[in-house]
Design a protein around this motif. Structure first.
Motif, PDB file in Angstrom:
ATOM      1  N   LEU A  81       0.812  -1.219   0.000  1.00 43.79           N
ATOM      2  CA  LEU A  81       0.000   0.000   0.000  1.00 43.79           C
ATOM      3  C   LEU A  81       0.846   1.270   0.000  1.00 43.79           C
ATOM      4  O   LEU A  81       0.305   2.371   0.016  1.00 43.79           O
ATOM      5  N   GLY A  82       2.164   1.106   0.001  1.00 43.91           N
ATOM      6  CA  GLY A  82       3.058   2.261   0.027  1.00 43.91           C
ATOM      7  C   GLY A  82       3.862   2.379   1.296  1.00 43.91           C
ATOM      8  O   GLY A  82       4.571   3.367   1.504  1.00 43.91           O
ATOM      9  N   GLU A  83       3.785   1.367   2.162  1.00 47.05           N
ATOM     10  CA  GLU A  83       4.544   1.370   3.418  1.00 47.05           C
ATOM     11  C   GLU A  83       6.041   1.204   3.145  1.00 47.05           C
ATOM     12  O   GLU A  83       6.437   0.653   2.115  1.00 47.05           O
ATOM     13  N   GLU A  84       6.857   1.697   4.053  1.00 43.70           N
ATOM     14  CA  GLU A  84       8.310   1.553   3.956  1.00 43.70           C
ATOM     15  C   GLU A  84       8.797   0.482   4.933  1.00 43.70           C
ATOM     16  O   GLU A  84       8.134   0.190   5.934  1.00 43.70           O
ATOM     17  N   LYS A  85       9.965  -0.079   4.653  1.00 46.32           N
ATOM     18  CA  LYS A  85      10.507  -1.154   5.478  1.00 46.32           C
ATOM     19  C   LYS A  85      10.671  -0.734   6.929  1.00 46.32           C
ATOM     20  O   LYS A  85      10.318  -1.485   7.851  1.00 46.32           O
ATOM     21  N   HIS A 127     -11.498   1.273  -5.108  1.00 52.15           N
ATOM     22  CA  HIS A 127     -10.730   1.048  -3.890  1.00 52.15           C
ATOM     23  C   HIS A 127      -9.299   1.560  -4.040  1.00 52.15           C
ATOM     24  O   HIS A 127      -8.865   1.913  -5.139  1.00 52.15           O
ATOM     25  N   ALA A 128      -8.581   1.593  -2.916  1.00 49.28           N
ATOM     26  CA  ALA A 128      -7.185   2.049  -2.926  1.00 49.28           C
ATOM     27  C   ALA A 128      -6.371   1.239  -3.923  1.00 49.28           C
ATOM     28  O   ALA A 128      -6.529   0.020  -4.039  1.00 49.28           O
ATOM     29  N   ALA A 129      -5.491   1.913  -4.624  1.00 52.80           N
ATOM     30  CA  ALA A 129      -4.659   1.245  -5.626  1.00 52.80           C
ATOM     31  C   ALA A 129      -3.518   0.478  -4.953  1.00 52.80           C
ATOM     32  O   ALA A 129      -3.077   0.828  -3.851  1.00 52.80           O
ATOM     33  N   VAL A 130      -3.069  -0.577  -5.609  1.00 48.89           N
ATOM     34  CA  VAL A 130      -1.866  -1.287  -5.166  1.00 48.89           C
ATOM     35  C   VAL A 130      -0.660  -0.431  -5.532  1.00 48.89           C
ATOM     36  O   VAL A 130      -0.460  -0.092  -6.703  1.00 48.89           O
TER      37      VAL A 130
END
Length: 324
Positions: A232-236, A266-269
């Motif tokens: 979803l755009g999260e960082e490590k 819905h939210a994009a990948v």
């Protein structure tokens, strides 16, 4: 035979707009899935037997509601996930495919019907989830407790896993559910705190975290569990921090799987996380001390929940033995 089922008595919901709150949002094109996320169309004869069982018993599964990619595998093993309190959710999370709207009144006979279905199917382990019910004074906590109590009365050997809402602003709701003593208390954080305003706008990250922490304070014997969607755009580093937060709350089990976009509204990948990265995140979680970790593109909260529970219980026993 061990089957996990969902009971969801729909009343004309199919003809209604599924996501009215998303109707005017711009379209997000659905990205083509990589090879590692694709699954074969269901063809196993047991899949069709399970499907017929659901229809014959007026059952609906969250496997279908959420368009889960594992439905072919799970239904071929007579596995599904139970949902209570109706099929209409009061929240409008941008990742979720469950219908949004004003729910119907609770069905007071549902706990007994759920328990009867569990007994009829001879379940060793059952997973119970629900929609969010912000319209109820207790968020549905007493209904969760009644379902647990009804199952215990008829099938005392069945282990019970619940996946609850966050009970935001519902005083003493959590205490009611914990007092009913489920074997596993699952509440998904879903994503990193930075993404909550767009992905999970009706929820609060620290409310969810406190909920899990409070379960352990109330009853340390209950296993706690939480899940994350990746891509979803999260960082490590954000994921590492969430893992640390969960361990501080003494959460036992973490699941991580690939987010898949249900519709163009819905939210994009943001990206498809590779299997190698999932393995890396799984290793990171194990190093941080979780008793159980499930991390793969197709992992979902209740995927292989019965086998995972057996491993979770064995892991706790081994850890306690090692401390003696």
């Amino acid at each position: 035979m061990s089957t996990r089922v969902l009971i969801d008595h729909r009343k004309g919901g199919a003809s209604k707009t599924r996501h009215p709150e998303k109707a005017h949002r711009p379209d997000n094109p659905i990205a083509r899935k990589p090879e590692w996320i694709r699954v074969k169309a269901p063809s196993h004869p047991v899949y069709h037997e399970t499907r017929k069982l659901m229809r014959d018993n007026r059952l609906v599964t969250v496997c279908e509601e959420a368009a889960c990619p594992n439905i072919g595998e799970c239904w071929s093993q007579r596995h599904a996930t139970m949902m209570i309190m109706g099929e209409i959710c009061t929240r409008a999370c941008s990742f979720c495919n469950v219908t949004t709207g004003l729910p119907n009144a609770l069905d007071v006979d549902e706990p007994e019907r759920v328990a009867e279905a569990v007994a009829k199917l001879g379940l060793r382990h059952v997973v119970i989830t629900s929609v969010d019910r912000d319209d109820l004074v207790d968020g549905g906590a007493r209904h969760f407790a009644r379902v647990i109590q009804a199952i215990r009365a008829i099938s005392p050997e069945t282990t019970i896993e619940i996946l609850t809402p966050d009970f935001l602003r519902k005083n003493n709701a959590l205490e009611v559910v914990v007092e009913a003593k489920p074997d596993v208390f699952n509440h998904n954080l879903e994503t990193v705190p930075r993404l909550y305003p767009t992905i999970r706008p009706g929820a609060r990250y620290y409310q969810s975290l406190r909920l899990l922490d409070r379960v352990k304070q109330l009853d340390p014997s209950i296993f706690t569990k939480s899940g994350l969607m990746l891509g979803l755009g999260e960082e490590k580093m954000e994921l590492a921090q969430v893992m640390d937060d969960l361990r501080i709350a003494d959460v036992d089990f973490i699941t991580m799987g690939q987010y898949l976009q249900p519709t163009v509204k819905h939210a994009a990948v943001a990206r498809f996380v590779t299997p190698a990265e999932f393995e890396e995140y799984g290793t990171m979680a194990r190093v941080k001390g979780f008793l159980q970790v499930s991390s793969s593109p197709l992992t979902r909260s209740s995927y292989h929940a019965d086998a995972d529970f057996a491993e979770l219980r064995a892991s706790r026993a081994a850890r306690l033995k090692g401390t003696v």
